[in-house]
Structures are given as structure tokens and as C-alpha cells.
Design a protein around this motif. Structure first.
Motif, PDB file in Angstrom:
ATOM      1  N   ALA A 488       0.827  -1.205   0.000  1.00 18.67           N
ATOM      2  CA  ALA A 488       0.000   0.000   0.000  1.00 18.67           C
ATOM      3  C   ALA A 488       0.859   1.252   0.000  1.00 18.67           C
ATOM      4  N   LEU A 489       1.948   1.236   0.777  1.00 18.81           N
ATOM      5  CA  LEU A 489       2.838   2.397   0.801  1.00 18.81           C
ATOM      6  C   LEU A 489       3.543   2.567  -0.541  1.00 18.81           C
ATOM      7  N   ALA A 490       4.035   1.486  -1.110  1.00 20.37           N
ATOM      8  CA  ALA A 490       4.739   1.572  -2.395  1.00 20.37           C
ATOM      9  C   ALA A 490       3.815   2.090  -3.493  1.00 20.37           C
ATOM     10  N   ASP A 491       2.547   1.724  -3.434  1.00 17.44           N
ATOM     11  CA  ASP A 491       1.596   2.153  -4.462  1.00 17.44           C
ATOM     12  C   ASP A 491       1.346   3.655  -4.436  1.00 17.44           C
ATOM     13  N   LYS A 492       1.657   4.306  -3.319  1.00 18.29           N
ATOM     14  CA  LYS A 492       1.444   5.746  -3.228  1.00 18.29           C
ATOM     15  C   LYS A 492       2.540   6.549  -3.941  1.00 18.29           C
ATOM     16  N   ASP A 493       3.648   5.884  -4.247  1.00 13.55           N
ATOM     17  CA  ASP A 493       4.845   6.594  -4.691  1.00 13.55           C
ATOM     18  C   ASP A 493       5.125   6.411  -6.178  1.00 13.55           C
ATOM     19  N   LEU A 494       5.927   7.327  -6.711  1.00 12.93           N
ATOM     20  CA  LEU A 494       6.499   7.181  -8.044  1.00 12.93           C
ATOM     21  C   LEU A 494       7.987   6.898  -7.899  1.00 12.93           C
ATOM     22  N   ALA A 495       8.433   5.816  -8.496  1.00 10.39           N
ATOM     23  CA  ALA A 495       9.848   5.474  -8.508  1.00 10.39           C
ATOM     24  C   ALA A 495      10.223   5.083  -9.934  1.00 10.39           C
ATOM     25  N   MET A 496      11.468   4.676 -10.130  1.00 15.68           N
ATOM     26  CA  MET A 496      11.957   4.376 -11.477  1.00 15.68           C
ATOM     27  C   MET A 496      11.289   3.149 -12.083  1.00 15.68           C
ATOM     28  N   ASP A 497      10.647   2.331 -11.259  1.00 14.55           N
ATOM     29  CA  ASP A 497       9.972   1.165 -11.813  1.00 14.55           C
ATOM     30  C   ASP A 497       8.688   1.543 -12.542  1.00 14.55           C
ATOM     31  N   ARG A 498       8.241   2.808 -12.391  1.00 18.54           N
ATOM     32  CA  ARG A 498       7.021   3.263 -13.063  1.00 18.54           C
ATOM     33  C   ARG A 498       7.296   4.302 -14.144  1.00 18.54           C
ATOM     34  N   THR A 499       8.308   5.135 -13.938  1.00 19.34           N
ATOM     35  CA  THR A 499       8.465   6.297 -14.807  1.00 19.34           C
ATOM     36  C   THR A 499       9.896   6.808 -14.765  1.00 19.34           C
ATOM     37  N   MET A 500      10.274   7.565 -15.800  1.00 19.38           N
ATOM     38  CA  MET A 500      11.563   8.237 -15.712  1.00 19.38           C
ATOM     39  C   MET A 500      11.492   9.308 -14.628  1.00 19.38           C
ATOM     40  N   ILE A 501      12.614   9.534 -13.966  1.00 16.67           N
ATOM     41  CA  ILE A 501      12.720  10.613 -12.987  1.00 16.67           C
ATOM     42  C   ILE A 501      13.737  11.596 -13.562  1.00 16.67           C
ATOM     43  N   PRO A 502      13.260  12.661 -14.206  1.00 18.18           N
ATOM     44  CA  PRO A 502      14.138  13.511 -15.018  1.00 18.18           C
ATOM     45  C   PRO A 502      14.852  14.605 -14.234  1.00 18.18           C
ATOM     46  N   LEU A 503      15.409  14.244 -13.087  1.00 16.40           N
ATOM     47  CA  LEU A 503      16.038  15.236 -12.222  1.00 16.40           C
ATOM     48  C   LEU A 503      17.432  15.607 -12.705  1.00 16.40           C
ATOM     49  N   GLY A 504      17.692  16.893 -12.864  1.00 14.48           N
ATOM     50  CA  GLY A 504      19.019  17.342 -13.215  1.00 14.48           C
ATOM     51  C   GLY A 504      19.978  17.220 -12.042  1.00 14.48           C
ATOM     52  N   SER A 505      21.227  16.904 -12.349  1.00 15.02           N
ATOM     53  CA  SER A 505      22.306  16.730 -11.362  1.00 15.02           C
ATOM     54  C   SER A 505      22.071  15.556 -10.424  1.00 15.02           C
ATOM     55  N   CYS A 506      21.135  14.690 -10.737  1.00 17.56           N
ATOM     56  CA  CYS A 506      20.879  13.555  -9.854  1.00 17.56           C
ATOM     57  C   CYS A 506      21.012  12.204 -10.543  1.00 17.56           C
ATOM     58  N   THR A 507      21.047  12.184 -11.848  1.00 19.39           N
ATOM     59  CA  THR A 507      21.386  11.000 -12.630  1.00 19.39           C
ATOM     60  C   THR A 507      20.621   9.753 -12.188  1.00 19.39           C
ATOM     61  N   MET A 508      19.324   9.758 -12.449  1.00 21.34           N
ATOM     62  CA  MET A 508      18.471   8.630 -12.100  1.00 21.34           C
ATOM     63  C   MET A 508      18.427   7.666 -13.284  1.00 21.34           C
ATOM     64  N   LYS A 509      19.349   6.699 -13.251  1.00 26.49           N
ATOM     65  CA  LYS A 509      19.489   5.776 -14.368  1.00 26.49           C
ATOM     66  C   LYS A 509      19.145   4.356 -13.943  1.00 26.49           C
ATOM     67  N   LEU A 510      19.204   3.435 -14.898  1.00 28.11           N
ATOM     68  CA  LEU A 510      18.887   2.044 -14.610  1.00 28.11           C
ATOM     69  C   LEU A 510      19.759   1.483 -13.497  1.00 28.11           C
TER      70      LEU A 510
END
Length: 954
Positions: A488-510
Motif C-alpha cells: 500500500a505504501l509503495a503504491d502511493k509513490d512514483l519510482a523508477m519502476d514506473r516512470t523516468m525521474i528527469p532530475l538534473g544533477s541527480c542522474t536517475m538511471k537504470l
């Protein structure tokens, strides 16, 4: 007639490169046409200055398959020997509940999440962190706790500086009990010296009579003794000082909480709450303190606010305390927490509850008491008043350790020839019998000895107060219930398993699955950080190999893997520079030049190293102002210690003058520190150590694929040229000009296999291609969006580096729609926001990374274009300036499905701005969170159940 495919071609497509890099070759060719180039090489030549480009390819092996890499690292792991470790010293055996292992540590919904700066899409992980804070505050008897720190030793160092700025005493002395763990003393010593704090180490009995601004006690102490510190606390308070206590949360289920006898600040490690040894980390430390110090407490703090619908919502609170805002005025440089490990520890407490934790503690204590009784019966001297650790004296320690090693058992080696034995949750009856046998003590009947043996807890310090009374710790004790709660907690969130996280200077890659697999192998996970070197030959090979890989990637000469965050890596690099100058007699060199565009950790780290920060300008194009650096270097020539510079710049461009900048600094006796945050734009293309830089930290949790875990773990290695190598952080027990910066000699060692696997599988050609595609993806987004959102800064040939800054300031002036509105509206499209208003207020910084496919990039671009159309509709008067889908974003399912709809725009536009969202839709659990309310009404613990009832009734 088709040409047969060769075996070599077939094998090439089995390589990991094709799995890691998002666009395939055909898509890369199409994207290159959009950018205006016919090959990755020509595009790279157009972006990267020739003065820094590497002439030769990386001297690394070629790419291999996942299966080959796993076989290689399995052979390395097998060189470690997993003994039963009873060493203690802050690290204890634990049993990770399998439901937590599989559904938190091994679940990408948790380990690929980012720091919860966007509250609306982080409610699940923040609830887990609120549980962590409540757990730590309850067990320590304090009023407030933070959302984790890096390790116990750095938490103790932070307690020292918190005490210094919060107490009434004018003393400059910090007293440290000789009963603290040795690694804690080392890190506190490192932190104190540049700040000019005088450290006094002595027996507990000396603490009460010492004029000090604070004292640090260990409870129970490093030798296991449980001491009554009430009188010391009273004496310290009478002198205007503060009492900091390092403690053990499991012990606190049985002994009085430090807050009950006078502690002001309490720190510790939650490792034994389900997180394996891991050769020292990562483990979530904590800090709890009195409410009066909450605005000065370092680290992240989760608080409760409300959303626009009046519903309770979590958010990062009191962010004005954080280093990225306070910069050179910061009291801490902490940037990374240990969220993933804090979540594991909190779920361990949720699963076991207060009764379960007490049962584990009582069993551990009973086994220790039984062992002590057996040893005493055999004439062996054992300390009294303990929880789980026995201090054994008067024995032939060398012979005992030899006998233990033959039985594959590790005991603690203490300098005075005594021995420590720490029992834990994983200890069995058979272990106790075997341990007694090492001393020639036989246990004929464990139950009989148990019945005849009293507890060893001092009666005056037995815990009487309740803890973990909130329903969350008393409702999920079956695996079924905990599984559903975590889901239930995980379903509330967005993480890389659902979508790209296009944050600059944070390099959210595979963060590839094959990279993650080895970290749970017992040969890596179950190694105590103080195990003898003979048992850790696999770790040595892994660490030596990874250091060599990083040396090759960066062009430096030596690397330390001890720093367990990027900010720790910065600190280590600046300490090396400081020690280097001092070794040459240049003790007066204390000026650190930092461009105004730098990451907030840079000036904070310099401040902690005792340096004076001088901020230099940037020009209109976002480049570092070379002439301003020259002027500052000349002005402070005699005092110049260092320049800290980020490359490519924080503005997302390769600056042409980096070589000249290094020469200017060196000409005036300074050293060049290159922030490695943007190394993802350099690997295989250019090497900082070859263009004149002296030191960099690297973010393994960015460029080298260790996942962010919701805001930690991180690893921030420090890489240096040879002249700085002698000044890298020392290992525990070594002599060095620079002390330890983290509790464990190799920092967060158990996650180093991730980066080793990444580099091994990508190989020389894969790492270079990854960098090139990262450049391509950023420029593709910038080009596709240039008609809708101008890119604020570009480099040579109108191109950006690996990230681009979209300028929304003109839209704000014209429509009242700002960058935050766009960020919140992106949630309705199922996207995490880009970096908001950094490094320039009113902008969005986008870094797509090489792992994002063209399909995902286009999905993001389509969302941004649709949002621009909505802004245009406001400009044209088709949408109301105040009541529009951007100002009201994000829209929850409750909002759009309610019986009434009071807005001037359609429900469908709110919920499904693109038709594709009707097929797959993320619904945020809360509407836009009220930040101001959260800072005015501070609550940083679990929400009382009554609040939910009131909300339902409303």
C-alpha cells in the motif's frame, strides 16, 4: 539475398550494453537527426572541448554478459569466509525478515525511488520514515528524531556540533568517554580538529568534573557495561553543557531511555533491526533530541502538513535547516540520508512490534547472562551489568582467538589483551555452548543454567516506560498484513519502476537487477567490518578492482571508498587538500573559491573543513567567470587553498576554459577540487585528473548505478592525484595525517558490488557509449522542446551537456504559472518533476540519462508540450488565470470523482490530459501539500489515529 548474421554479431547483442542504454541504434540515428548530427562521435566532438577530450579509449576490458559477470563476482565472493561473528563494537548479527528482504531491499519500487522533495508522489516512503522517526524517539525517550543519518560515528560527530551551537557553555572542550566505540572516537576526532574544537577523552568518572560544552557517552558502553549517568548529566547541565549519548535501540527495550535520565541528544545505529553486517554498511543511523533543538538538528526531517483538500499529508519539513539553502552558513554538509535502510529498520519494528522487540532483546540478554554464568563457574572474569556484551579479562587472548578461529568464530580483540563477546538475535543455544567451550566451560543443561541465573541488568535502570504504542507498530505482525501494508505504501509513490525521474544533477538511471543480485549473498552481507583480513580476501579483491576501475575512468591516481555519501566524499577531498598544505607548512591557506552556481554541499563542506568561502561569479551564459576567479586568486594568493568547481557546470554546459582555470589556481598555490556530480557526462570521454584537477568525489549512486533508495544509500569515493594520496581517509587502526570520515574503513562496502558489476558488464565501449547517449538524450529533449520552453544555457554549437535547464520565468510573468505549477502538473501525467528552481530560480533542470528509451523521452516531451498548451490557453483567456489545471495540480482520484466539480475546466482535462493516460494512470494519494502550514505546525511523528477519524468525519 540476405547476408548471414555472424556469430560475433549475435554475441554482441547478448552484451549488457543493449540492456542498459535505452534507445537502440535505429532510434539513436533518428534522435541524432533531430539534434543535427550524423553520429554520436560528431555530436560528442561538437559538445566536448578538444582541450579535455581523452585521446585513448578506457583501458578496461570489453563488455560481457550478465551471466559472465555474475560468475566472475561469484568467484570473488567465494574468497570471503563467513565466520560466526561475536565482535560487536556497534555491529550485530540480525535476522532480516524475508518479507522485508524481498519486498523492500529487493523491490525496485523502494530502491529506485528518489529523495522525497516532491511530497505528493512520496507519501509512502515518508510514512515509513515517520515510523522510523517515531521508533527512534520512542525508544530513546526524546521528543523528536530525524529521518536517518549516515552511520553512528558521523551521527556522534553531528551531535558534537549540534551541542556546540545550542548550549549555553562558553567552553571549547568536548568530552568523549573512553567507553565509546573506537570508530566513533576516530570520526569525532576528525570532525573536531578543523573546527578548532578541543577534544578531551577520559573515563566516565572524569566527565562530571570537566568544563565542557558537551559530553559524549556510550550506553551501554563499548565493553558492554550499563552505567548510571544521571549524576554526570546533572553536572554537565549545571555548567551549561549538553549531554550526547550513543546508544543501542534493542537494549533500550529493557533499560531506561536516555531521555529519562537527562540526555539532550541521542544517536545510534539501527543496523541490528534487520540490516546485515555488510562489512560495515550501509546502515541507517539516527539522531533524536529535545524539541528545542529541532531547527538546528542536521539531516532530513519528515513532518505532517495538510493538502489543499485539508487532508493530512507528509512532507520534508524545516528545509531551511538544510545545507543546500544555508550554503557556507550551513552547520552540516549532510545531503544523503540512509532512507532504504531506515525503511527496512522501521518495517522490522512494525513487524515485530514492542512485544516482539522486547522478546528478541530478552532472549539475547538471557543468552548473554547464561554464557556469563558458565564462564564465571569456570573461573573466568566477566564484567557485570550488561545487556548483550561480555568483557572477559584475565585470559590468554592470543590462544583464545586461535582456538576461536579454528571453530570459525570471531571474538572482539581489545588492545589490553581482554576479549569482547557480543550476542545478538541470531545467536543460538549451540553458539552459547560453543563459546563457553572455548574457555573450557561446559554447559550441561542450558535450561537449568537459565533457571539458576539472574538477569544482569542494573535494577535502577530497568525500563518502565511504554514505547511504540501507536497502532502502526501493533497491527502488522502477520506476514500477510505486513506485505499488504508495504504494498500500500509503495503504491502511493512514483519510482523508477514506473516512470523516468528527469532530475538534473541527480542522474536517475537504470539500476539493473544483475547489479543488485550479489548484495544479498551471505559472502558479502554477513561479513563483520572488523573480521580478520584473512576472511575478507574477496572483499579486498572487489575493492581493489573497483578502485582501479575508478582510477582509470577519472584519470586520478588513488581512490578511497570510505566516504559513504557524496557530501562525505567532498569533505574527504577538502581534508586531503588541507592536510597537504599543512604538510608543506602552508597552514595559513584557508580560502576556498566556489562559483555561485555550485551545489550547496560545496560551501558547507568547505566550512566544515575550517575554510573561508569566497563566492565567485558566473557570466550571462552560465559559465564560471574566469576573470573573477583570476581576480580572487590574485587577491588571496597567499591564502588560497582550493577552488571547488563542478564540471560540466551546474548549468549543464561544458565550459571551454577549464584547463586555464586549473592553471590560474595552481599558479597561486591552490588545489582544484572538481565536484564529480556530473561525471555521467565524462566517463570514457574526458578525465578530470588529466586536465589539471587534483581531486574529485564521485557519486556511485549516480554515475555508477547504485540506486538512490528514496534518499540513500550513497557512496561518495574520493579520487586524488598522487601528491594527495597520502592524505586520503585512514582505515581504523592506521596512522595517517587525515582521520576517518565514516565509521567503517570501506564505508558502505556491501553495495560496492553494484558499481563493480556495472563497469564490468559495460566495458570500455559501453561506458563511453552510455556517456554519449546521455548527452544525446538531453539534447534531444532540449531540441524537441525549444519551441515551447527555451533552454536557459547552452555551450559550444548551441548544445548542452547531459542536462538542460528549461526557463519558465517568462511564463510566470505572463500567466502567473511558475515552475512549481508545472512540476505539480507533471504528476497528473505520471511523472516525477525535474529539479525545481536549481540552480536558477523559476526553472526546471532536466537530466534524462542514457537509460531512458526514446518512447519514454517522447512521453515526457508530449506531457511538457500539453502543459505548454494549457499555459497558452491561460495566455489566451481560454483558461482562468487562477482556476486552472496547473494551479490546482495534482488532481487526486477523490477530487475528480466527487459528486461536485466546482472548477471552470473539465474533469477529463484534470484527470486525463493525454488520451494515453486512460490506459495507464498514476493517482497521487494527496493533493498539493501546504508547505507553510507544515512549518508553522510541526509534527514529526506518527499521525494519531484520531486525526484520521476527524478527517473522515469532515
Amino acid at each position: 539475398m540476405n547476408t548471414p548474421t555472424s556469430l560475433r554479431d549475435l554475441e554482441h547483442h547478448d552484451a549488457f550494453i543493449e540492456r542498459h542504454i535505452g534507445p537502440d541504434d535505429a532510434e539513436i540515428a533518428q534522435m541524432l537527426r533531430v539534434v543535427g548530427h550524423d553520429s554520436l562521435e560528431s555530436m560528442t566532438d561538437a559538445i566536448v572541448p578538444g582541450s579535455i577530450k581523452s585521446a585513448a579509449p578506457l583501458a578496461l576490458p570489453k563488455a560481457i554478459t550478465e551471466e559472465e559477470a555474475l560468475a566472475k563476482i561469484r568467484a570473488i565472493a567465494d574468497k570471503n569466509q563467513v565466520f560466526r561473528s561475536f565482535i560487536g563494537q556497534g555491529y550485530y548479527g540480525t535476522l532480516t525478515p524475508n518479507v522485508i528482504l524481498r519486498n523492500i531491499l529487493e523491490n525496485p519500487a523502494w530502491y529506485t525511488a528518489y529523495t522525497p522533495y516532491q511530497a505528493e508522489i512520496s507519501q509512502g516512503r515518508m510514512e515509513a520514515l515517520i515510523n522510523f522517526q517515531t521508533m527512534c524517539a520512542d525508544l530513546t525517550g526524546m521528543e523528536i528524531a530525524n529521518a536517518s543519518l549516515l552511520d553512528e560515528a558521523t551521527a556522534a560527530a553531528e551531535a558534537m556540533t549540534l551541542a556546540k551551537r545550542s548550549c549555553k557553555s562558553k567552553s571549547n572542550v568536548f568530552f568523549v568517554s573512553s567507553g565509546v566505540h573506537p570508530q566513533t572516537l576516530e570520526v569525532v576526532r576528525t570532525r573536531a580538529e578543523p573546527l578548532g574544537i578541543e577534544l578531551m577523552v577520559g573515563a566516565d568518572s572524569d566527565a562530571a568534573g570537566t568544563e565542557a560544552f558537551g559530553v559524549l557517552l556510550q550506553y551501554p558502553d563499548t565493553f558492554g557495561s550499563i552505567n548510571d549517568y544521571q549524576a554526570i548529566a546533572d553536572a554537565v547541565h549545571a555548567r551549561g553543557g549538553l549531554v550526547a549519548v550513543a546508544t543501542d535501540l534493542l537494549a533500550l527495550t529493557l533499560i531506561a531511555a536516555p531521555g529519562e535520565w537527562g540526555a539532550d541528544i541521542v544517536v545510534g545505529n539501527t543496523q541490528r533491526f534487520g540490516v546485515p553486517f555488510g562489512n560495515g554498511g550501509p546502515h541507517a543511523a539516527f539522531m533524536a533530541c529535545r524539541d528545542a533543538y529541532k531547527r538546528s538538528m542536521p539531516g532530513r526531517l519528515i513532518g505532517v502538513s495538510i493538502d489543499t483538500e485539508g487532508k493530512a499529508a507528509y512532507r520534508l519539513t524545516l528545509q531551511t535547516r538544510e545545507q543546500h539553502i544555508r550554503r557556507e552558513k550551513a552547520t552540516s554538509n549532510i545531503c544523503t540520508a540512509q532512507v532504504l535502510l531506515a525503511v527496512m529498520a522501521s518495517m522490522y519494528a512494525v513487524y515485530h512490534g514492542p512485544k516482539g522487540l522486547t522478546r528478541i532483546a530478552r532472549r539475547t540478554h538471557r543468552l548473554a547472562a547464561i554464557l556469563a554464568a558458565a564462564l564465571r563457574q569456570a573461573g573466568v572474569a566477566v564484567g557485570k551489568d550488561f545487556f548483550d556484551t561480555l568483557h572477559v579479562t584475565g585470559i590468554d587472548a592470543a590462544a583464545l582467538h586461535a582456538k576461536a578461529a579454528a571453530a570459525r568464530i570471531n571474538l572482539r580483540r581489545i588492545d589490553d589483551g581482554s576479549v569482547g563477546i557480543s550476542l545478538d538475535e541470531s545467536t543460538s543455544r549451540a553458539d552459547v555452548i560453543a563459546l563457553a567451550g572455548l574457555f573450557g566451560a561446559g554447559i550441561a543443561d542450558v535450561d537449568a543454567l537459565d533457571a539458576a541465573t539472574a538477569d544482569a541488568l542494573p535494577a535502577a535502570l530497568v525500563r518502565k516506560s511504554a514505547f511504540l504504542t501507536h497502532p502502526v507498530f501493533n497491527s502488522h505482525h502477520s506476514e500477510h498484513e505486513l506485505l499488504r501494508y508495504m504494498r500500500a505504501l509503495a503504491d502511493k509513490d512514483l519510482a523508477m519502476d514506473r516512470t523516468m525521474i528527469p532530475l538534473g544533477s541527480c542522474t536517475m538511471k537504470l539500476n539493473a537487477t544483475a547489479e543488485m543480485i550479489p548484495i544479498t549473498w551471505p559472502e558479502f552481507a554477513d561479513i563483520h567490518p572488523l573480521a580478520p583480513a584473512a576472511q575478507t580476501q574477496g572483499y579486498k579483491e572487489l575493492i581493489d578492482g573497483l578502485e582501479a576501475m575508478l582510477v582509470e575512468c577519472t584519470g586520478y591516481d588513488a581512490v578511497s571508498l570510505q566516504p559513504n555519501s557524496g557530501a562525505q566524499g567532498e569533505y574527504a577531498g577538502l581534508l586531503a587538500i588541507r592536510a597537504y598544505h599543512r604538510s608543506r607548512g602552508d597552514t595559513h591557506r584557508d580560502i576556498c573559491l566556489i562559483p555561485e552556481s555550485a551545489h550547496g554541499t560545496n560551501p558547507a563542506s568547505a566550512h566544515l573543513c575550517g575554510m573561508t568561502v569566497v563566492v565567485t561569479k558566473c557570466d550571462a551564459n552560465g559559465n564560471v567567470d574566469v576573470e573573477d576567479i583570476r581576480r580572487a586568486a590574485e587577491k588571496y594568493s597567499d591564502r588560497l587553498a582550493a577552488l571547488m568547481i563542478t564540471y560540466p557546470s551546474t548549468h549543464g554546459v561544458f565550459e571551454e576554459d577549464i584547463v586555464a582555470i586549473c592553471e590560474i589556481v595552481h599558479a597561486h598555490g591552490g588545489q582544484v577540487y572538481t565536484d564529480g556530480a556530473n561525471m555521467n557526462a565524462l566517463v570514457g570521454v574526458a578525465k578530470p585528473g588529466k586536465w589539471g584537477s587534483d581531486v574529485s568525489h564521485l557519486n556511485l549512486h549516480k554515475t555508477f548505478c547504485i540506486p538512490h533508495g528514496g534518499g540513500g544509500p550513497g557512496v561518495g569515493p574520493c579520487a586524488v592525484k598522487s601528491h594527495l594520496a597520502p592524505f586520503l581517509p585512514k582505515k581504523l587502526g592506521e596512522d595517517s595525517a587525515t582521520g576517518m570520515v565514516s565509521a567503517a574503513s570501506f564505508g558502505s562496502a556491501s553495495i560496492l558490488p553494484i558499481s563493480w558489476m556495472y563497469i564490468t558488464m559495460m566495458g570500455q565501449q559501453g561506458l563511453r557509449k552510455a556517456t554519449q547517449v546521455a548527452l544525446l538524450n538531453a539534447n534531444y529533449i532540449a531540441k524537441r522542446l525549444q519551441a515551447h520552453y527555451p533552454t536557459l544555457y547552452t555551450g559550444r554549437n548551441g548544445l548542452v551537456a547531459h542536462e538542460c535547464i528549461l526557463d519558465l520565468r517568462p511564463l510566470k510573468d505572463a500567466t502567473g504559472i511558475g515552475a512549481e505549477d508545472v512540476a505539480k502538473r507533471l504528476i497528473d501525467f505520471g511523472f516525477h518533476a525535474p529539479t525545481l528552481s536549481f540552480p536558477v530560480s523559476g526553472t526546471l533542470m532536466v537530466e534524462p540519462t542514457e537509460s531512458e528509451s526514446r518512447i519514454e523521452l517522447d512521453r515526457f516531451i508530449d506531457a511538457m508540450i500539453q502543459i505548454r498548451d494549457e499555459i497558452r490557453a491561460i495566455e489566451e483567456g481560454k483558461l482562468d488565470r487562477e482556476d486552472n489545471p496547473l494551479k490546482n495540480a495534482p488532481h487526486t482520484a477523490t477530487m475528480v470523482s466527487g459528486s461536485e466539480w466546482a472548477h471552470a475546466y473539465p474533469r477529463e482535462l484534470a484527470a486525463f490530459p493525454l488520451a494515453s493516460l486512460k490506459l495507464q494512470k498514476y493517482w497521487p494519494p494527496v493533493a498539493r501539500v501546504d508547505n507553510v502550514y507544515g512549518d508553522k505546525n510541526i509534527m514529526c511523528a506518527c499521525i494519531p489515529v484520531d486525526a484520521y477519524k476527524e478527517e473522515a468525519e469532515a
